[in-house]
Scaffold this motif. Structure first.
Motif, PDB file in Angstrom:
ATOM      1  N   VAL A   1       0.833  -1.190   0.000  1.00 24.57           N
ATOM      2  CA  VAL A   1       0.000   0.000   0.000  1.00 24.57           C
ATOM      3  C   VAL A   1       0.879   1.257   0.000  1.00 24.57           C
ATOM      4  N   GLY A   2       0.634   2.156  -0.943  1.00 23.42           N
ATOM      5  CA  GLY A   2       1.238   3.486  -0.889  1.00 23.42           C
ATOM      6  C   GLY A   2       2.526   3.666  -1.665  1.00 23.42           C
ATOM      7  N   THR A   3       3.466   2.716  -1.599  1.00 22.38           N
ATOM      8  CA  THR A   3       4.759   2.899  -2.249  1.00 22.38           C
ATOM      9  C   THR A   3       5.150   1.666  -3.060  1.00 22.38           C
ATOM     10  N   ALA A   4       6.030   1.875  -4.047  1.00 22.12           N
ATOM     11  CA  ALA A   4       6.545   0.759  -4.843  1.00 22.12           C
ATOM     12  C   ALA A   4       7.529  -0.055  -4.007  1.00 22.12           C
ATOM     13  N   HIS A   5       7.486  -1.362  -4.169  1.00 24.43           N
ATOM     14  CA  HIS A   5       8.291  -2.287  -3.375  1.00 24.43           C
ATOM     15  C   HIS A   5       8.597  -3.489  -4.257  1.00 24.43           C
ATOM     16  N   TYR A   6       9.891  -3.736  -4.510  1.00 24.38           N
ATOM     17  CA  TYR A   6      10.302  -4.826  -5.396  1.00 24.38           C
ATOM     18  C   TYR A   6      11.148  -5.837  -4.622  1.00 24.38           C
ATOM     19  N   ASN A   7      10.741  -7.088  -4.626  1.00 19.65           N
ATOM     20  CA  ASN A   7      11.567  -8.161  -4.076  1.00 19.65           C
ATOM     21  C   ASN A   7      12.539  -8.652  -5.153  1.00 19.65           C
ATOM     22  N   ILE A   8      13.786  -8.952  -4.728  1.00 18.91           N
ATOM     23  CA  ILE A   8      14.810  -9.456  -5.642  1.00 18.91           C
ATOM     24  C   ILE A   8      15.237 -10.846  -5.178  1.00 18.91           C
ATOM     25  N   THR A   9      15.310 -11.794  -6.112  1.00 19.26           N
ATOM     26  CA  THR A   9      15.599 -13.169  -5.741  1.00 19.26           C
ATOM     27  C   THR A   9      16.421 -13.863  -6.820  1.00 19.26           C
ATOM     28  N   THR A  10      17.063 -14.959  -6.423  1.00 18.45           N
ATOM     29  CA  THR A  10      17.772 -15.811  -7.386  1.00 18.45           C
ATOM     30  C   THR A  10      16.887 -16.949  -7.879  1.00 18.45           C
ATOM     31  N   GLU A  11      15.644 -17.008  -7.419  1.00 18.23           N
ATOM     32  CA  GLU A  11      14.734 -18.084  -7.801  1.00 18.23           C
ATOM     33  C   GLU A  11      13.832 -17.637  -8.943  1.00 18.23           C
ATOM     34  N   TRP A  12      13.647 -18.506  -9.899  1.00 18.09           N
ATOM     35  CA  TRP A  12      12.889 -18.180 -11.094  1.00 18.09           C
ATOM     36  C   TRP A  12      11.398 -18.033 -10.814  1.00 18.09           C
ATOM     37  N   ASP A  13      10.874 -18.871  -9.912  1.00 20.93           N
ATOM     38  CA  ASP A  13       9.423 -18.999  -9.802  1.00 20.93           C
ATOM     39  C   ASP A  13       8.864 -18.658  -8.424  1.00 20.93           C
ATOM     40  N   ASN A  14       9.665 -18.022  -7.565  1.00 22.81           N
ATOM     41  CA  ASN A  14       9.149 -17.699  -6.227  1.00 22.81           C
ATOM     42  C   ASN A  14       9.759 -16.386  -5.755  1.00 22.81           C
TER      43      ASN A  14
END
Length: 224
Positions: free
Chosen positions: A25-38
Motif C-alpha cells: 500500500v502506498g509505495t513501490a516495493h520490489y523483491n529481488i531473488t535468485t529463484e525463477w518462480d518464487n
C-alpha cells in the motif's frame, strides 16, 4: 499481475536474478531473488528489496534482514546497500532527469562502509541532502546533450543501446566523467541492456534499474 523483471546473461541467456513489484500500500516495493518462480522473501533465494517513497523520487536498496522498527537487535537488522535519488523536474520543463546513486564507501584498505540506518536521519538520502557524504560514494547520471537533428537530448551509447527511452542512462563518478561505471538502455520492445563495472555489484545495479521502471514487464540482459 504485478510487473516482473528478469536479469539474464547476454552471451547465453543464463538466468541471474528476478524481481517483482509486490502488493504494498502506498509505495513501490520490489523483491529481488535468485529463484525463477518464487518471489517470496521467506525463500532461500531472496536477496533483498528496493523500496520507494510515495513520490517515486527516492529508492532504498536493502539486503536481507529485519526492519529496525521491529525492535530486533542491531546484528539482525537489514543492511542498506544503496540508494537512488531523482531530482523533481517541473512538468512544463522537458529537461533530462537527474539521478544520484549513493553507495557505501570503499575504504583504502578495501573494507566497505556498513549502512544500517536505525532512524530517519541515518538514511543515506537524508545524509546526502544534508551534504554529510563522508561515508558514501556518490555517482550521477551523465547528462545528455541536445541534438538539433534528432530534436532530442542524446547520449553516446556507442551502438549498444538502439532505442530511445527516458529510462536510458549512464552512471559516472563526477570526478571522472569519461569513465562510464554503468550503462543501461533499451534494445527491444520489452528488453534492455545493462553493463556495469567495479565498484557496483550486480545486485546493486539491478536495484538501480528497478527504480527506473513502472508498470510493465521488461527483460534485462547483462553484458560481460
Amino acid at each position: 499481475m504485478y510487473p516482473r523483471y528478469d536479469l539474464t546473461l547476454a552471451s547465453n541467456s543464463m538466468f541471474i536474478l528476478a524481481a517483482q513489484k509486490m502488493n504494498m500500500v502506498g509505495t513501490a516495493h520490489y523483491n529481488i531473488t535468485t529463484e525463477w518462480d518464487n518471489m517470496d522473501k521467506s525463500t532461500p533465494g531472496y536477496l533483498g528489496k528496493v523500496r520507494a517513497d510515495i513520490a517515486g523520487l527516492e529508492y532504498n536498496i536493502f539486503g536481507v534482514g529485519e526492519n529496525p522498527s521491529t525492535g530486533y537487535p542491531e546484528q539482525m537488522i537489514r543492511e542498506q546497500l544503496g540508494a537512488v535519488y531523482y531530482e523533481a523536474t517541473p512538468e512544463n520543463e522537458k529537461m533530462p532527469r537527474r539521478m544520484s546513486v549513493l553507495l557505501p564507501k570503499i575504504n583504502e584498505d578495501d573494507s566497505v562502509a556498513v549502512w544500517k540506518p536505525m532512524k530517519e536521519e541515518d538514511h543515506p538520502i537524508y545524509q546526502y541532502k544534508k551534504k554529510a557524504r563522508e561515508n558514501m560514494l556518490c555517482l550521477t547520471n551523465k547528462q545528455p546533450t541536445w541534438n538539433p537533428a534528432a530534436n532530442a537530448y542524446v547520449l553516446n551509447f556507442t551502438g549498444r543501446t538502439t532505442l530511445p527511452s527516458v529510462k536510458n542512462f549512464q552512471l559516472i563518478d563526477p570526478s571522472n566523467e569519461e569513465a562510464i561505471l554503468m550503462e543501461f538502455g533499451k534494445i527491444g520492445e520489452e528488453m534492455y541492456s545493462m553493463e556495469i563495472c567495479w565498484p557496483l555489484s550486480i545486485f546493486q545495479a539491478f536495484g538501480i534499474v528497478l527504480s527506473a521502471f513502472n508498470y510493465k514487464y521488461s527483460a534485462i540482459l547483462l553484458y560481460s
